[in-house]
Design a protein around this motif. Sequence first.
Motif, PDB file in Angstrom:
ATOM      1  N   HIS A 105      25.924  14.496 -26.910  1.00 16.15           N
ATOM      2  CA  HIS A 105      26.136  13.988 -26.161  1.00 16.15           C
ATOM      3  C   HIS A 105      26.934  12.716 -25.967  1.00 16.15           C
ATOM      4  CE1 HIS A 105      22.408  14.522 -24.255  1.00 16.15           C
ATOM      5  NE2 HIS A 105      22.898  13.186 -23.776  1.00 16.15           N
ATOM      6  N   HIS A 138       8.703   9.372 -21.299  1.00 14.63           N
ATOM      7  CA  HIS A 138       9.710   8.768 -21.103  1.00 14.63           C
ATOM      8  C   HIS A 138      10.062  10.173 -20.032  1.00 14.63           C
ATOM      9  CE1 HIS A 138      11.906   9.767 -24.278  1.00 14.63           C
ATOM     10  NE2 HIS A 138      12.620  10.186 -23.300  1.00 14.63           N
ATOM     11  N   ASP A 139       9.927  11.198 -19.994  1.00 15.69           N
ATOM     12  CA  ASP A 139      10.135  12.690 -19.487  1.00 15.69           C
ATOM     13  C   ASP A 139       9.288  13.006 -18.742  1.00 15.69           C
ATOM     14  OD1 ASP A 139      13.226  12.271 -20.519  1.00 15.69           O
ATOM     15  OD2 ASP A 139      12.799  13.446 -22.571  1.00 15.69           O
ATOM     16  N   GLU A 148      13.212  16.495 -31.403  1.00 21.17           N
ATOM     17  CA  GLU A 148      13.303  16.643 -30.201  1.00 21.17           C
ATOM     18  C   GLU A 148      13.663  17.722 -29.786  1.00 21.17           C
ATOM     19  OE1 GLU A 148      13.454  15.836 -25.108  1.00 21.17           O
ATOM     20  OE2 GLU A 148      15.103  15.721 -26.798  1.00 21.17           O
ATOM     21  N   ASP A 192      20.989   7.928 -17.245  1.00 21.81           N
ATOM     22  CA  ASP A 192      20.663   8.282 -17.735  1.00 21.81           C
ATOM     23  C   ASP A 192      19.758   7.935 -19.025  1.00 21.81           C
ATOM     24  OD1 ASP A 192      18.609  10.360 -18.568  1.00 21.81           O
ATOM     25  OD2 ASP A 192      19.737  11.611 -19.754  1.00 21.81           O
ATOM     26  N   ASP A 227      17.868  13.261 -30.500  1.00 22.18           N
ATOM     27  CA  ASP A 227      17.567  13.826 -29.113  1.00 22.18           C
ATOM     28  C   ASP A 227      17.904  14.812 -28.953  1.00 22.18           C
ATOM     29  OD1 ASP A 227      17.136  12.634 -26.230  1.00 22.18           O
ATOM     30  OD2 ASP A 227      18.864  13.280 -26.233  1.00 22.18           O
TER      31      ASP A 227
HETATM   32  C1  BGC Z   1      15.540  12.355 -23.552  1.00 23.07           C
HETATM   33  C2  BGC Z   1      15.981  12.676 -22.280  1.00 23.07           C
HETATM   34  C3  BGC Z   1      17.788  12.913 -21.982  1.00 23.07           C
HETATM   35  C4  BGC Z   1      18.050  14.156 -21.941  1.00 23.07           C
HETATM   36  C5  BGC Z   1      19.637  13.324 -22.234  1.00 23.07           C
HETATM   37  C6  BGC Z   1      16.188  13.836 -23.471  1.00 23.07           C
HETATM   38  O1  BGC Z   1      15.731  14.785 -24.039  1.00 23.07           O
HETATM   39  O2  BGC Z   1      13.883  12.768 -23.711  1.00 23.07           O
HETATM   40  O3  BGC Z   1      15.318  11.560 -21.782  1.00 23.07           O
HETATM   41  O4  BGC Z   1      17.620  12.578 -20.340  1.00 23.07           O
HETATM   42  O5  BGC Z   1      17.587  14.085 -23.297  1.00 23.07           O
HETATM   43  O6  BGC Z   1      19.763  12.475 -23.418  1.00 23.07           O
END
Ligand code: BGC
Length: 561
Positions: free
Chosen positions: A122, A342-343, A281, A79, A221
């Motif tokens: 994770h 990036h998402d 986030e 990922d 994150d």
């Molecule tokens: C990140 C993603 C990521 C996900 C899992 C998010 O919110 O910005 O890019 O795939 O967390 O880690």
Amino acid sequence: MTDILDARWPAVDSANPGGADATWWRQAAVYQIYPRSFADSNGDGIGDLPGITAKVPYLRRLGIDAVWLSPFYPSALADGGYDVDDYRDVDPKLGTLQDFDAMVTALHEAGIKLIVDIVPNHTSDRHEWFKAALAAPKGSAERDRYIFRDGLGDNGEQPPADWQSIFGGPAWEPVGDGQWYMHHFATEQPDLNWKNQEVRSDFLKTLRFWSDRGVDGFRVDVAHGCAKELPEVLPSQAELDAMENADGTHPLWDRDEVHEIYAQWREVFNEYDPPRTAVAEAWVPTPQRRHRYASAEGLGQAFNFDLLEADFEADQFREIISSNLGQAKEAGSSTTWVFSNHDVVRHATRYGLPPRGGAGTKQGTDWLLSGGTVPQLDAETGLRRARAATLLMLALPGSAYLYQGEELGLNEVADIPEAERQDPSFFRNPGKDIGRDGCRVPLPWTSAGPSFGFSDTTSHLPQPAWFGDYSVEREDADPTSTLAFYRQALALRGTLQTDEELEWIDAGSTDVLHYRRPNGWESVTNFSTRSRPLPEGEVLAASSPLGDGTLPAETTVWLKR
Ligand code: BGC
């Protein structure tokens, strides 16, 4: 321009950039680097840390205050690096710890702070903890660091629940002995159990490890996902979906006790001078819930994605700006603004796509699913609106988050062949989700040559031929380019940023937003498709060329009176 740059960057003490100013983050312009796609120094087609160090002069000239670096930790890239094998090391594909230190020094010498991504929800399935959990029996201390459950059926052959992962497909994975582990994201990203004290203390160690190496802050994150309370009998996905999750009691998301974790982190941040910063986030349902993450006893700041999700529309922008500034003030924090990361589909592209359901409805990024050259894209409109929205945003109180490539006006790449795609959300949602690779294509530094100057070889994600038209080399030479526009706006922002106040001015038209900052700096945006009168004042910057005494359609101007 040179004068502005010189005034903004006096000689910097590299051991303590920005001095002991504990509030530097409140109105910082932060530039996100997705390291594997920024600049490759060793010719393997993957961007790396020495590549970033080599581009520090570019970052300095751009005029940002800080870099947010997406994960650079050892990872199998299931990922994009958000599957971390080891939180206290650098991916050998990206460099070494020494390269990291050299990058920090170079950034600090240029007066640029560094925020690193930290991924607590994770680990990767290659993390030593997860390998130990698989090798250990049911009920072991090793399994307790993750979320394991017995499967249903006589031999545990069915999942404990029908939960769906965020990336699509099941959220429970069998390990072969009747037990299953939970993963909110890809199968390779097992969720941690934050009730486990070892998990908690190890993350504190990680925060100190990077803080001791000079990191100024952390982007956290999935901050709203760490605390979980799984009942004995698991609810179904439909029951989960139906649960009200605005009161802190949802089993999986935004639970009240998640803030205990961040209160502990805050104690670590405050061991440093200036204290380390953090931005959460946290995709939570209300601004009130969001600002709990932003409290001074917690992470201090939280992402606000409201503008990113809005249409290019004056009423929506005004409401979002007013409510977020109000909420942040109440929380004692400052708000954040972001259009691209990036998402998500790049904002120059989002704003150039037709509305999904016809005029007056939301821009539909599902148009991108048709791939190809995206014939529906009106690139000119998209870029005009993106520049107007960005200029409006850069004058707002709060932190502005920018994503690599937006300063070039880059568009999303829609036509990456399936065989070259990398994003798990593409593979786990066939035909439904184009995935996020299109905004992660390596930057074009030159107008020609192998991978447009990103590397000496082919880049890890293919770049389209039109990337050369957006290269740094080309835009550097063009005073009307988007790059020149960002440089000018950021340099001005650095000199104009003031108290975190904003006063709306009646523009006499519902599709014009006009506001003033305490030092007389004004921003006026015409959201309509017709020109409007240009208010009086000295023009400092404009997102499109100005007409004679008029403010063109879909244009922002900065004025000083
Ligand atoms: C990140 C993603 C990521 C996900 C899992 C998010 O919110 O910005 O890019 O795939 O967390 O880690």
